[in-house]
Design a protein around this motif. Structure first.
Motif, mmCIF file in Angstrom:
data_model
loop_
_atom_site.group_PDB
_atom_site.id
_atom_site.type_symbol
_atom_site.label_atom_id
_atom_site.label_comp_id
_atom_site.label_asym_id
_atom_site.label_seq_id
_atom_site.Cartn_x
_atom_site.Cartn_y
_atom_site.Cartn_z
ATOM 1 N N UNK A 111 0.838 -1.209 0.000
ATOM 2 C CA UNK A 111 0.000 0.000 0.000
ATOM 3 C C UNK A 111 0.869 1.254 0.000
ATOM 4 N N UNK A 112 1.971 1.207 0.756
ATOM 5 C CA UNK A 112 2.830 2.388 0.866
ATOM 6 C C UNK A 112 3.548 2.736 -0.433
ATOM 7 N N UNK A 113 3.852 1.708 -1.258
ATOM 8 C CA UNK A 113 4.627 1.978 -2.480
ATOM 9 C C UNK A 113 3.758 2.106 -3.724
ATOM 10 N N UNK A 114 2.486 1.711 -3.628
ATOM 11 C CA UNK A 114 1.626 1.794 -4.801
ATOM 12 C C UNK A 114 1.377 3.262 -5.161
ATOM 13 N N UNK A 115 1.297 3.595 -6.438
ATOM 14 C CA UNK A 115 1.023 4.985 -6.830
ATOM 15 C C UNK A 115 -0.292 5.488 -6.227
ATOM 16 N N UNK A 116 -0.272 6.686 -5.673
ATOM 17 C CA UNK A 116 -1.457 7.262 -5.011
ATOM 18 C C UNK A 116 -2.309 8.001 -6.037
ATOM 19 N N UNK A 117 -3.026 7.227 -6.845
ATOM 20 C CA UNK A 117 -3.785 7.816 -7.948
ATOM 21 C C UNK A 117 -5.210 8.186 -7.600
ATOM 22 N N UNK A 118 -5.707 7.674 -6.462
ATOM 23 C CA UNK A 118 -7.082 8.006 -6.100
ATOM 24 C C UNK A 118 -7.209 8.165 -4.591
ATOM 25 N N UNK A 119 -8.288 8.793 -4.128
ATOM 26 C CA UNK A 119 -8.465 9.084 -2.698
ATOM 27 C C UNK A 119 -8.511 7.843 -1.814
ATOM 28 N N UNK A 120 -9.026 6.717 -2.342
ATOM 29 C CA UNK A 120 -9.121 5.498 -1.539
ATOM 30 C C UNK A 120 -7.728 4.990 -1.159
ATOM 31 N N UNK A 121 -6.842 4.955 -2.155
ATOM 32 C CA UNK A 121 -5.467 4.499 -1.892
ATOM 33 C C UNK A 121 -4.768 5.463 -0.937
ATOM 34 N N UNK A 122 -5.009 6.766 -1.106
ATOM 35 C CA UNK A 122 -4.416 7.751 -0.190
ATOM 36 C C UNK A 122 -4.911 7.533 1.231
ATOM 37 N N UNK A 123 -6.193 7.208 1.383
ATOM 38 C CA UNK A 123 -6.760 6.969 2.705
ATOM 39 C C UNK A 123 -6.142 5.725 3.345
ATOM 40 N N UNK A 124 -6.010 4.653 2.544
ATOM 41 C CA UNK A 124 -5.372 3.432 3.045
ATOM 42 C C UNK A 124 -3.932 3.701 3.462
ATOM 43 N N UNK A 125 -3.250 4.524 2.697
ATOM 44 C CA UNK A 125 -1.864 4.867 3.010
ATOM 45 C C UNK A 125 -1.773 5.586 4.356
ATOM 46 N N UNK A 126 -2.700 6.497 4.623
ATOM 47 C CA UNK A 126 -2.715 7.216 5.895
ATOM 48 C C UNK A 126 -2.978 6.259 7.057
ATOM 49 N N UNK A 127 -3.913 5.321 6.848
ATOM 50 C CA UNK A 127 -4.217 4.325 7.883
ATOM 51 C C UNK A 127 -2.984 3.471 8.176
ATOM 52 N N UNK A 128 -2.272 3.072 7.121
ATOM 53 C CA UNK A 128 -1.064 2.261 7.287
ATOM 54 C C UNK A 128 0.022 3.034 8.029
#
Length: 235
Positions: free
Chosen positions: A51-68
């Motif tokens: 999750x941390x290295x995947x490109x942050x292309x949408x808000x869902x991935x950004x949200x998961x990144x913050x949770x991680x």
């Protein structure tokens, strides 16, 4: 100080009074907690790292990144004994959970290890040549498939010595599970000392057992490293 007499007292309690059964239970629980914790940690850590290295292309991935990020900060920022106490004496009663002390230790050690392994795995993924991802995508593989089949196996190979150190740390840190009533090696030998009124020999034997386990793990890791190096040369 009559060491021979102290050893006789320990041996008598260990053999004739079934002290060995407590030690075997403690050794079993120590290995269960450490091995299970490492497996859970690798799974959790790999997911977080991905999750941390995947490109942050949408808000869902950004949200998961913050949770991680919050997860990693939480578990790396508090001592594991505090995590054990909070989980066992606070969260379990609040959530109405009924888990034995060994199960609690496995869960907490796994989540704690996952936070540390996620950073190791993230560094391992970033150390893989970016061309590997491009090559996988160019032959029609999805990002997830390329990550799981090409990138992560190479990342694990890169961080294998560090994973070995994490396993050794888990083995040693199991000595705190007595705070939630679990029987590990420390508890087992402490009981022998308390019942025989002699702590010197039990604690020395306990230290020797820990050293043997650590040396065995270190040798195993070196063998795995040599095997991986040979496989690289044969390609």
């Amino acid at each position: 100080m009559n060491f021979g007499k102290k050893f006789e007292v320990f041996l008598d309690f260990f053999i004739n009074k079934n002290g060995y059964s407590t030690v075997l239970l403690g050794l079993k629980n120590t290995l269960i907690i450490a091995v299970s914790g490492l497996i859970i940690g690798i799974i959790v850590g790999t997911i977080i790292a991905a999750v941390r290295v995947v490109p942050k292309n949408n808000p869902v991935i950004k949200a998961f990144d913050k949770v991680c990020q919050l997860y990693v900060s939480l578990f790396r920022g508090t001592p594991i004994v505090v995590q054990l106490l909070v989980f066992y004496y606070v969260l379990m009663p609040l959530l109405g959970l009924h888990i034995n002390s060994v199960g609690v230790a496995v869960a907490v050690f796994g989540m704690n290890s996952g936070a540390y392994i996620s950073e190791m795995m993230r560094a391992g993924i970033l150390s893989v040549d970016p061309g590997q991802m491009e090559g996988g995508r160019s032959v029609g593989l999805s990002f997830g498939t390329t990550m799981m089949k090409i990138i992560i196996p190479q990342a694990v190979k890169n961080i294998l010595p560090t994973l070995g150190n994490e396993f050794i740390s888990l083995i040693k840190e199991t000595s705190v599970v007595s705070f939630v009533g679990a029987t590990d090696l420390y508890v087992a030998f402490n009981r022998i000392g308390s019942n025989s009124y002699e702590f010197m020999v039990p604690y020395l034997v306990m230290a020797v057992i820990y050293i043997i386990m650590v040396v065995f793990i270190s040798i195993l890791i070196r063998i795995m490293e040599r095997s991986l190096r040979k496989s690289d040369k044969s390609l």
